[in-house]
Design a protein around this motif. Sequence first.
Motif, PDB file in Angstrom:
ATOM      1  N   LYS A  48       0.810  -1.222   0.000  1.00  0.00           N
ATOM      2  CA  LYS A  48       0.000   0.000   0.000  1.00  0.00           C
ATOM      3  C   LYS A  48       0.842   1.271   0.000  1.00  0.00           C
ATOM      4  O   LYS A  48       0.325   2.363   0.208  1.00  0.00           O
ATOM      5  CB  LYS A  48      -0.947  -0.003   1.206  1.00  0.00           C
ATOM      6  N   ILE A  49       2.129   1.117  -0.237  1.00  0.00           N
ATOM      7  CA  ILE A  49       3.033   2.260  -0.336  1.00  0.00           C
ATOM      8  C   ILE A  49       3.524   2.362  -1.777  1.00  0.00           C
ATOM      9  O   ILE A  49       3.942   1.363  -2.369  1.00  0.00           O
ATOM     10  CB  ILE A  49       4.224   2.115   0.628  1.00  0.00           C
ATOM     11  N   VAL A  50       3.442   3.572  -2.343  1.00  0.00           N
ATOM     12  CA  VAL A  50       3.955   3.823  -3.688  1.00  0.00           C
ATOM     13  C   VAL A  50       4.983   4.946  -3.603  1.00  0.00           C
ATOM     14  O   VAL A  50       4.729   5.991  -3.005  1.00  0.00           O
ATOM     15  CB  VAL A  50       2.824   4.233  -4.657  1.00  0.00           C
ATOM     16  N   ILE A  51       6.152   4.711  -4.186  1.00  0.00           N
ATOM     17  CA  ILE A  51       7.211   5.717  -4.216  1.00  0.00           C
ATOM     18  C   ILE A  51       7.585   5.978  -5.674  1.00  0.00           C
ATOM     19  O   ILE A  51       7.849   5.047  -6.435  1.00  0.00           O
ATOM     20  CB  ILE A  51       8.435   5.272  -3.394  1.00  0.00           C
ATOM     21  N   ILE A  52       7.592   7.266  -6.032  1.00  0.00           N
ATOM     22  CA  ILE A  52       7.807   7.668  -7.415  1.00  0.00           C
ATOM     23  C   ILE A  52       8.835   8.800  -7.448  1.00  0.00           C
ATOM     24  O   ILE A  52       8.626   9.845  -6.831  1.00  0.00           O
ATOM     25  CB  ILE A  52       6.482   8.164  -8.048  1.00  0.00           C
ATOM     26  N   PHE A  53       9.927   8.607  -8.153  1.00  0.00           N
ATOM     27  CA  PHE A  53      10.881   9.697  -8.332  1.00  0.00           C
ATOM     28  C   PHE A  53      10.374  10.619  -9.440  1.00  0.00           C
ATOM     29  O   PHE A  53      10.140  10.177 -10.561  1.00  0.00           O
ATOM     30  CB  PHE A  53      12.256   9.149  -8.712  1.00  0.00           C
ATOM     31  N   ASP A  54      10.233  11.908  -9.126  1.00  0.00           N
ATOM     32  CA  ASP A  54       9.739  12.835 -10.151  1.00  0.00           C
ATOM     33  C   ASP A  54      10.254  14.264 -10.019  1.00  0.00           C
ATOM     34  O   ASP A  54      10.347  14.987 -11.003  1.00  0.00           O
ATOM     35  CB  ASP A  54       8.209  12.843 -10.168  1.00  0.00           C
ATOM     36  N   HIS A  55      10.634  14.697  -8.840  1.00  0.00           N
ATOM     37  CA  HIS A  55      10.947  16.105  -8.646  1.00  0.00           C
ATOM     38  C   HIS A  55      12.321  16.497  -9.194  1.00  0.00           C
ATOM     39  O   HIS A  55      12.487  17.608  -9.704  1.00  0.00           O
ATOM     40  CB  HIS A  55      10.874  16.467  -7.161  1.00  0.00           C
TER      41      HIS A  55
END
Length: 430
Positions: free
Chosen positions: A58-65
């Motif tokens: 239930k954890i989502v980590i997304i590199f975007d910044h």
Amino acid sequence: MGMTLAEKILARASGRPLVRPDEIVVAKVDLAMSHENADLVRKSFLEIGVTKVWDPSKIVIIFDHRIPAESEKTATTHKAVREFVAAQGIQHFYDVGRGGVCHQVLPEHGHVWPGMVLVGTDSHTTTHGAFGAFATGIGATEMSGVWTEGKLWFKVPSTIRIVVDGEFRPWISAKDLILRIIGMLGSDGADYRAVEFDGAAIRSMTVASRMVLANLAMEMGAKVAFTPVDEILLDYLRPRTSRKLEMIGPDADAQYERIIKMDAGEDLWEPQIACPHSVDNVKPLSELGEVPVEQAVLGSCTNGRLEDLEVAAKIVAGRTVHPRTRMVVIPASQQVYRDAMRLGYLETLAAAGAIINCPGCGPCVGVHQGILAAGETCVSSTNRNFLGRMGSKDSKVYLASPAVVAASAIAGKLAHPADIVKEVPCLVEV
């Protein structure tokens, strides 16, 4: 007495039959999202002393910044998060080149659905209210608690309902509508409120356009913001998830703090522009006169989707970006990038003189991929124009729709699309 959509979702998530504004509830969290600031959450989580997160699925980590890493410091942060993801068995991790802007990636990959509680360590998490989710931004310390227990306390917000009927005039979009509303209500006009957008004009919008409303509602202080859960939305979600989807909505007898009614055709005659240095400093384009621009940015979690690239490509087709202006284009996700490439939008934009950056936040956060020097002016489809937001504190940022950004890139100054293109192009969402 019925409940608003925010009340209904929080009641269900807290195991209560009924909740009312200003009550405190402890709600179960369905999804917890972070981007690079997952490193701050990680550090806080480790200080708690718990060894494993409550539910890695239930954890989502997304590199975007800051992608690709623009400095050694960022590269070190990315490395630490990657190691944490692997150690915790977090299943949904979108590294550089595999995702894009977090608020685009979540729905694209089926992580969002109507009636859920979604928290993210990003202020524009309100975007996911376009999918019927109670979605809100929280801090890193709060998120470390969610990683530990899978729940969080909320004060039940009161709700403002905004009903927009009628039909939009040519060249007017969801971005113009929400800027007009923010200009009317002010930056604190919906402070810690839920906002429900509805009406014929809203229900005729694409999902991408609805996301613009929910995203920018945060800029008038909204805790959460919703657009309707209808067949248009469910048609978008069905190919992306096997989950049974619910047509959730407010009760007919729900109680609202305020109801605002608008007519898209009567209340929006021309493009709206948020002038420096506040998102609620909104004026009609015709009132601004000659405003030369050194940079035009098309992208972000607000307006980097396929329909945004499409309208920009159709405006610049066969034309050339003005010699004094740089046009920076940033697709919101890898999927948007590939679709825009397949459909020829990126080729058209590049042929006009635009530079195409990798999917991500880019200059919106003022750290790379097109920041401004002192004395420069930018017209941007992003969501904030605060002092120094995109670089120098002596620069200026005007917020506008993708169509105005594209037209301004060609004109070298703030421009109405009708001044560049005499016929409104037909837009088709893919």
